[in-house]
Design an enzyme around this catalytic site. Structure first.
Site, PDB file in Angstrom:
ATOM      1  N   GLU A   1       9.338  -8.972  -3.251  1.00 48.28           N
ATOM      2  CA  GLU A   1       9.200 -10.265  -2.520  1.00 48.28           C
ATOM      3  C   GLU A   1      10.166 -10.353  -1.345  1.00 48.28           C
ATOM      4  O   GLU A   1      10.791 -11.389  -1.112  1.00 48.28           O
ATOM      5  CB  GLU A   1       9.413 -11.463  -3.465  1.00 48.28           C
TER       6      GLU A   1
ATOM      7  N   GLY B   1      30.803  -1.447 -22.349  1.00 48.83           N
ATOM      8  CA  GLY B   1      31.193  -0.044 -22.515  1.00 48.83           C
ATOM      9  C   GLY B   1      29.999   0.831 -22.863  1.00 48.83           C
ATOM     10  O   GLY B   1      28.902   0.621 -22.339  1.00 48.83           O
TER      11      GLY B   1
ATOM     12  N   GLU C   1       0.864  -1.187   0.000  1.00 50.99           N
ATOM     13  CA  GLU C   1       0.000   0.000   0.000  1.00 50.99           C
ATOM     14  C   GLU C   1       0.896   1.231   0.000  1.00 50.99           C
ATOM     15  O   GLU C   1       2.110   1.119   0.253  1.00 50.99           O
ATOM     16  CB  GLU C   1      -0.878  -0.004   1.264  1.00 50.99           C
TER      17      GLU C   1
HETATM   18  C1  LIG Z   1       8.511  -3.216  -9.873  1.00 48.22           C
HETATM   19  C2  LIG Z   1       7.794  -3.522  -8.600  1.00 48.22           C
HETATM   20  C3  LIG Z   1       6.754  -4.423  -8.606  1.00 48.22           C
HETATM   21  C4  LIG Z   1       6.025  -4.675  -7.439  1.00 48.22           C
HETATM   22  N1  LIG Z   1       4.946  -5.536  -7.484  1.00 48.22           N
HETATM   23  C5  LIG Z   1       4.184  -5.707  -6.370  1.00 48.22           C
HETATM   24  C6  LIG Z   1       2.987  -6.519  -6.421  1.00 48.22           C
HETATM   25  O1  LIG Z   1       2.660  -7.125  -7.447  1.00 48.22           O
HETATM   26  N2  LIG Z   1       2.221  -6.602  -5.316  1.00 48.22           N
HETATM   27  C7  LIG Z   1       2.569  -5.989  -4.152  1.00 48.22           C
HETATM   28  O2  LIG Z   1       1.828  -6.124  -3.176  1.00 48.22           O
HETATM   29  N3  LIG Z   1       3.682  -5.219  -4.061  1.00 48.22           N
HETATM   30  C8  LIG Z   1       4.498  -5.069  -5.151  1.00 48.22           C
HETATM   31  N4  LIG Z   1       5.626  -4.293  -5.079  1.00 48.22           N
HETATM   32  C9  LIG Z   1       5.962  -3.614  -3.831  1.00 48.22           C
HETATM   33  C10 LIG Z   1       7.098  -4.305  -3.078  1.00 48.22           C
HETATM   34  O3  LIG Z   1       6.662  -5.518  -2.537  1.00 48.22           O
HETATM   35  C11 LIG Z   1       7.606  -3.339  -2.018  1.00 48.22           C
HETATM   36  O4  LIG Z   1       8.226  -2.277  -2.707  1.00 48.22           O
HETATM   37  C12 LIG Z   1       8.569  -3.969  -1.046  1.00 48.22           C
HETATM   38  O5  LIG Z   1       7.890  -4.857  -0.197  1.00 48.22           O
HETATM   39  C13 LIG Z   1       9.300  -2.915  -0.195  1.00 48.22           C
HETATM   40  O6  LIG Z   1       8.384  -2.076   0.393  1.00 48.22           O
HETATM   41  P1  LIG Z   1       8.504  -0.470   0.248  1.00 48.22           P
HETATM   42  O7  LIG Z   1       8.785  -0.174  -1.177  1.00 48.22           O
HETATM   43  O8  LIG Z   1       7.309   0.127   0.857  1.00 48.22           O
HETATM   44  O9  LIG Z   1       9.781  -0.095   1.077  1.00 48.22           O
HETATM   45  P2  LIG Z   1       9.847   0.171   2.657  1.00 48.22           P
HETATM   46  O10 LIG Z   1       9.204  -0.954   3.371  1.00 48.22           O
HETATM   47  O11 LIG Z   1       9.386   1.541   2.935  1.00 48.22           O
HETATM   48  O12 LIG Z   1      11.414   0.089   2.889  1.00 48.22           O
HETATM   49  C14 LIG Z   1      12.308   1.118   2.469  1.00 48.22           C
HETATM   50  C15 LIG Z   1      13.714   0.620   2.673  1.00 48.22           C
HETATM   51  O13 LIG Z   1      13.927   0.320   4.058  1.00 48.22           O
HETATM   52  C16 LIG Z   1      14.364  -1.015   4.201  1.00 48.22           C
HETATM   53  N5  LIG Z   1      13.822  -1.601   5.423  1.00 48.22           N
HETATM   54  C17 LIG Z   1      12.524  -1.881   5.692  1.00 48.22           C
HETATM   55  N6  LIG Z   1      12.419  -2.456   6.910  1.00 48.22           N
HETATM   56  C18 LIG Z   1      13.681  -2.539   7.411  1.00 48.22           C
HETATM   57  C19 LIG Z   1      14.238  -3.047   8.612  1.00 48.22           C
HETATM   58  N7  LIG Z   1      13.464  -3.595   9.553  1.00 48.22           N
HETATM   59  N8  LIG Z   1      15.581  -2.956   8.795  1.00 48.22           N
HETATM   60  C20 LIG Z   1      16.384  -2.421   7.825  1.00 48.22           C
HETATM   61  N9  LIG Z   1      15.911  -1.921   6.670  1.00 48.22           N
HETATM   62  C21 LIG Z   1      14.578  -1.986   6.458  1.00 48.22           C
HETATM   63  C22 LIG Z   1      13.844  -1.739   2.971  1.00 48.22           C
HETATM   64  O14 LIG Z   1      14.601  -2.887   2.694  1.00 48.22           O
HETATM   65  C23 LIG Z   1      14.010  -0.666   1.914  1.00 48.22           C
HETATM   66  O15 LIG Z   1      15.334  -0.687   1.465  1.00 48.22           O
HETATM   67  C24 LIG Z   1       6.387  -4.040  -6.229  1.00 48.22           C
HETATM   68  C25 LIG Z   1       7.482  -3.166  -6.226  1.00 48.22           C
HETATM   69  C26 LIG Z   1       8.177  -2.902  -7.382  1.00 48.22           C
HETATM   70  C27 LIG Z   1       9.318  -1.957  -7.350  1.00 48.22           C
END
Ligand SMILES: Cc1cc2nc3c(=O)[nH]c(=O)nc-3n(C[C@H](O)[C@H](O)[C@H](O)COP(=O)(O)OP(=O)(O)OC[C@H]3O[C@@H](n4cnc5c(N)ncnc54)[C@H](O)[C@@H]3O)c2cc1C
Lengths: 388, 84
Positions: free
Chosen positions: A366, A342, A133
């Protein structure tokens, strides 16, 4: 470059993808020549979606008679690797569809399975997975979409973001907060109150037709809830994500293999200072590491698949590890593949720029790298060598 | 109730949490061990080890609180299978 595939369509029953070899042939014919064009226009054409259906690729792991061919998980991993080698956007569509089809098969009632699996197996209905979300990604417990019991059914409200395939999918697997826990709900795209807003111009997997999906007072029947409620509802999500992670691990390996093939071909003919690139020790070091990591990733993936086929719970950790290794290796080697090419590597004339952008996405979806490492660290004190 | 089933389940829980001292009647939820990953591992372990499928309606917290309650569930499902 064109989006149109001049190869003849596969006849019904002919050209089914049943293993790595047939997957490779399918991908080389129908996907590899067009993947850069899909990336540029930001979608895969309907024609390809139909070809994937003709090849029986959408959900071949479903049992025969339920729209599938009973394909085992090791083979499924190999097939998804091959698709990922050709086009990560198509592999992403396959991943989320796989997650939906598997979840219905694993957790659905007889009536839910009867209703959905044949169409999911044939690809007549395409699935998408709605968990993230605007305010909740890694922290799934922060989701705010709600499903409230009403009149024997449910009323769904909330917004899902980054839904792969959302622009095209017919059926959404939506995770929402219920009074008891987090539940999984099957929601048709055409249900009143469902709105789909395309998300374009992503860094990578640009043709995977992402969308933001809003649910405004969407009325669902009692049969929309998938699986148990209560404490085990979380297991539906765990299992669904596990299979998605397995597919992404395979796709990451596919990217790595594509980097290897592109780099070794380029290094064979590109000459600098009178010798082919492949004769230069620093280039050889890059190629040798690609070969080694591709093999290691393939073994980790096969092990996770073998454990899945055996119904062994150790598959969950094995899959985390395979995905962590394969996605980070894909990013490392995609960067080196661009380096070997390159300036050509930065141009639209070679696939490595796309592979580089797609690889980065694999470290986020994932379970991001950080979440992978937190989870795998939990294994540390249990990790002992076993002697037969 | 099968002592073997109880012991096997307890050994599985102990292997996952080697630092903890757990006995067969302790509530593993109350001890805070169960997250969704472990819940899934537990269900897969029980299904594979005892060659049965746990139907959705039996996936209730009370069936999984202790090694004893899981062994009771195994005994019940095995009896259902034998009768079928
Ligand atoms: C191309 C693409 C396709 C996608 N497809 C889907 C889909 O089909 N369905 C769906 O539901 N979602 C989908 N997603 C979403 C994806 O699952 C999320 O982007 C992912 O789970 C990370 O969540 P966030 O982007 O909100 O990052 P956040 O959770 O906000 O995290 C931001 C950063 O903080 C880091 N972080 C988070 N928690 C911690 C912790 N405890 N300790 C240290 N670091 C932490 C994360 O690793 C990340 O680097 C997609 C994303 C992309 C980019």
């Amino acid at each position: 470059m064109t989006l149109t595939d001049p190869a003849p369509a596969l006849g019904t029953g002919a050209g089914q993808v049943t293993d790595r070899r047939s997957a490779r042939a399918f991908v080389d014919t129908h996907v590899v020549p067009y993947a850069d064009a899909y990336d540029r226009v930001g979608r895969v054409p309907e024609e390809l979606i139909e070809r994937v259906a003709e090849a029986g690729l959408w959900a071949p792991f479903l049992p025969p008679g339920s729209g599938g061919a009973g394909m085992d998980m090791v083979t499924l991993g190999e097939v998804h690797e091959e698709v990922g080698r050709g086009c990560s956007s198509l592999r992403s569509l396959l991943t989320v569809h796989t997650m939906v089809a598997w979840t219905v098969q694993r957790w659905g009632t007889a009536a839910q399975r009867e209703r959905w699996t044949p169409a999911l197996g044939s690809g007549d209905v395409l699935g998408a997975f709605c968990l993230s979300e605007p305010g909740a990604g890694s922290d799934t417990s922060a989701i705010t979409t709600t499903a409230v019991e009403s009149g024997g059914g449910w009323v769904l409200n909330g917004v899902k973001k980054w839904t792969t395939g959302g622009q095209r999918a017919d059926l959404f697997l939506v995770f929402a907060r219920t009074a008891a826990s987090i539940g999984a709900f099957l929601v048709s795209r055409d249900a009143p109150g469902v709105r789909v807003k395309p998300i374009d111009d992503m860094l990578g997997t640009r043709a995977s037709m992402l969308a933001e999906i809003s649910f405004d007072d969407v009325v669902l029947g009692p049969d929309a809830l998938l699986g148990p409620s209560g404490f085990t509802a979380g297991m539906v999500l765990t299992g669904t994500l596990d299979l998605g992670r397995y597919s992404v691990a395979a796709g990451s390996l596919g990217i790595l293999q594509a980097c290897l093939e592109a780099s070794s071909a380029y290094a064979a003919h590109r000459r600098v200072g009178g010798s082919a690139l492949r004769e230069l020790p620093l280039i050889q070091a890059k190629l040798s590491d690609m070969v080694t990591d591709a093999r290691a990733a393939r073994l980790l993936l096969a092990e996770a698949g073998r454990l899945k086929d055996a119904g062994d719970s150790a598959t969950l950790m094995a899959t985390w590890i395979a995905k962590y290794f394969a996605s980070t290796a894909a990013v490392r080697h995609a960067a080196e593949a661009v380096q070997i090419h390159g300036a050509n590597g930065c141009s639209p004339d070679f696939p490595v720029a796309r592979l580089y952008r797609d690889a980065k996405v694999m470290e986020i979806i994932e379970g991001s790298n950080e979440i992978q490492r937190i989870t795998i660290a939990g294994q540390a004190e249990r990790e002992k060598t076993t002697c037969p | 109730m099968s002592a073997t089933a109880k012991d096997q389940i307890l050994a599985f829980v102990r292997e996952r949490y080697p630092q903890a001292e757990i006995d067969a009647s302790q509530d593993i939820f109350a001890l805070g061990f169960v997250n969704s990953l472990f819940a899934m591992e537990l269900v897969m372990f029980v299904e594979k080890t005892f060659e049965l499928t746990i139907p959705n309606e039996e996936l209730r917290i009370d069936n999984f609180r202790t090694a004893e309650s899981m062994a009771s569930l195994v005994a019940k499902l095995s009896a259902d299978l034998a009768a079928a």
